[in-house]
Design a protein around this motif. Structure first.
Motif, PDB file in Angstrom:
ATOM      1  N   GLY A  18      43.914 -18.266  85.459  1.00 57.04           N
ATOM      2  CA  GLY A  18      44.516 -17.020  85.907  1.00 57.04           C
ATOM      3  C   GLY A  18      45.963 -17.146  86.344  1.00 57.04           C
ATOM      4  N   HIS A  19      46.463 -18.371  86.406  1.00 60.79           N
ATOM      5  CA  HIS A  19      47.859 -18.549  86.796  1.00 60.79           C
ATOM      6  C   HIS A  19      48.716 -18.756  85.543  1.00 60.79           C
ATOM      7  CE1 HIS A  19      47.598 -22.903  86.144  1.00 60.79           C
ATOM      8  NE2 HIS A  19      46.419 -22.830  86.734  1.00 60.79           N
ATOM      9  N   VAL A  20      49.998 -18.539  85.686  1.00 62.49           N
ATOM     10  CA  VAL A  20      50.920 -18.710  84.568  1.00 62.49           C
ATOM     11  C   VAL A  20      50.878 -20.165  84.103  1.00 62.49           C
ATOM     12  CG1 VAL A  20      53.361 -18.644  83.886  1.00 62.49           C
ATOM     13  CG2 VAL A  20      52.393 -16.785  85.263  1.00 62.49           C
ATOM     14  N   ASP A  21      50.753 -20.343  82.813  1.00 59.62           N
ATOM     15  CA  ASP A  21      50.669 -21.675  82.223  1.00 59.62           C
ATOM     16  C   ASP A  21      52.005 -22.401  82.353  1.00 59.62           C
ATOM     17  OD1 ASP A  21      48.848 -23.339  80.248  1.00 59.62           O
ATOM     18  OD2 ASP A  21      50.921 -23.449  79.496  1.00 59.62           O
ATOM     19  N   ASN A  22      51.952 -23.701  82.606  1.00 60.71           N
ATOM     20  CA  ASN A  22      53.184 -24.474  82.809  1.00 60.71           C
ATOM     21  C   ASN A  22      54.112 -24.436  81.598  1.00 60.71           C
ATOM     22  OD1 ASN A  22      51.433 -26.156  81.317  1.00 60.71           O
ATOM     23  ND2 ASN A  22      52.528 -27.965  81.990  1.00 60.71           N
ATOM     24  N   PRO A  26      59.494 -22.744  81.024  1.00 54.98           N
ATOM     25  CA  PRO A  26      60.777 -22.919  80.327  1.00 54.98           C
ATOM     26  C   PRO A  26      61.267 -21.634  79.642  1.00 54.98           C
ATOM     27  CG  PRO A  26      59.419 -24.839  79.988  1.00 54.98           C
ATOM     28  CD  PRO A  26      58.546 -23.802  80.663  1.00 54.98           C
ATOM     29  N   LYS A  27      60.346 -20.806  79.173  1.00 57.03           N
ATOM     30  CA  LYS A  27      60.724 -19.511  78.578  1.00 57.03           C
ATOM     31  C   LYS A  27      61.329 -18.605  79.645  1.00 57.03           C
ATOM     32  CE  LYS A  27      58.531 -15.421  76.712  1.00 57.03           C
ATOM     33  NZ  LYS A  27      57.249 -14.810  76.373  1.00 57.03           N
ATOM     34  N   TYR A  28      60.699 -18.550  80.811  1.00 52.53           N
ATOM     35  CA  TYR A  28      61.255 -17.751  81.910  1.00 52.53           C
ATOM     36  C   TYR A  28      62.645 -18.260  82.293  1.00 52.53           C
ATOM     37  CZ  TYR A  28      56.550 -15.814  83.021  1.00 52.53           C
ATOM     38  OH  TYR A  28      55.329 -15.183  83.018  1.00 52.53           O
ATOM     39  N   ALA A  60      54.672 -23.968  93.122  1.00 54.61           N
ATOM     40  CA  ALA A  60      53.562 -23.098  93.514  1.00 54.61           C
ATOM     41  C   ALA A  60      53.070 -22.331  92.291  1.00 54.61           C
ATOM     42  CB  ALA A  60      54.002 -22.128  94.607  1.00 54.61           C
ATOM     43  N   GLU A  61      51.866 -21.797  92.381  1.00 53.94           N
ATOM     44  CA  GLU A  61      51.304 -21.025  91.277  1.00 53.94           C
ATOM     45  C   GLU A  61      51.872 -19.602  91.257  1.00 53.94           C
ATOM     46  OE1 GLU A  61      46.889 -22.698  90.483  1.00 53.94           O
ATOM     47  OE2 GLU A  61      47.132 -21.526  92.321  1.00 53.94           O
ATOM     48  N   LEU A  62      51.900 -19.039  90.068  1.00 54.13           N
ATOM     49  CA  LEU A  62      52.290 -17.648  89.851  1.00 54.13           C
ATOM     50  C   LEU A  62      51.186 -17.012  89.031  1.00 54.13           C
ATOM     51  CD1 LEU A  62      54.612 -15.531  90.109  1.00 54.13           C
ATOM     52  CD2 LEU A  62      55.444 -16.382  87.897  1.00 54.13           C
ATOM     53  N   THR A  96      59.291 -22.324  90.973  1.00 55.57           N
ATOM     54  CA  THR A  96      59.794 -23.348  90.063  1.00 55.57           C
ATOM     55  C   THR A  96      61.291 -23.512  90.239  1.00 55.57           C
ATOM     56  OG1 THR A  96      58.144 -22.727  88.396  1.00 55.57           O
ATOM     57  CG2 THR A  96      60.035 -23.951  87.607  1.00 55.57           C
ATOM     58  N   THR A  97      61.772 -24.734  90.124  1.00 51.76           N
ATOM     59  CA  THR A  97      63.206 -24.967  90.002  1.00 51.76           C
ATOM     60  C   THR A  97      63.415 -25.740  88.706  1.00 51.76           C
ATOM     61  OG1 THR A  97      63.031 -26.957  91.355  1.00 51.76           O
ATOM     62  CG2 THR A  97      63.764 -24.952  92.458  1.00 51.76           C
ATOM     63  N   ALA A  98      64.521 -25.432  88.037  1.00 48.88           N
ATOM     64  CA  ALA A  98      64.824 -26.103  86.776  1.00 48.88           C
ATOM     65  C   ALA A  98      66.316 -26.350  86.680  1.00 48.88           C
ATOM     66  CB  ALA A  98      64.352 -25.250  85.605  1.00 48.88           C
TER      67      ALA A  98
END
Length: 124
Positions: A18-22, A26-28, A60-62, A96-98
């Motif tokens: 149910g959480h956004v896949d890892n 990178p797309k976000y 953290a999860e989204l 997330t940080t990138a």
């Protein structure tokens, strides 16, 4: 320099838990970074900007339907490249940080090209 962008996590972006896949982050990150560049630098379409380095840290999860925000900070502008840090967060926590490094490429010569002065001024 920073830009703030609002998004809602999609249901198609989630995995079985149910959480956004890892693999979606990178797309976000790319979407936030490209929106920022379109709004910030002149002649955005004049150069190709391949990503030569992408480093993603998950904090953290989204979940689908959650609103999150993207913020961009330019960390460095080199001779032919620039480094950005993108932070994705909800109102309560960092998700997330990138960090990305992109090289400017002259599409006619298909070679790296120096960051133009007007880009450098816009990014710093």
């Amino acid at each position: 320099m920073a830009g703030d962008y609002e998004f809602v996590a999609g249901t198609l972006d989630t995995g079985d838990g149910g959480h956004v896949d890892n693999a979606v982050y990178p797309k976000y990150v790319a979407t936030v970074r490209e929106r920022f560049l379109r709004e910030t630098v002149p002649r955005f379409e004049a150069y190709e900007r391949p990503v030569v380095r992408l480093e993603v840290d998950y904090h953290a999860e989204l979940f689908a339907g959650e609103t999150f925000y993207g913020e961009v900070e330019v960390l460095d502008v080199g001779t032919t490249s620039f480094t950005t840090e993108i932070t994705l967060s909800t109102e309560d926590e960092t998700i997330t940080t990138a960090k990305t490094v992109q090289v400017l490429v002259d599409p006619d010569a298909d070679e790296p090209t120096p960051v133009p002065d007007d880009w450098r001024a816009a990014l710093t």
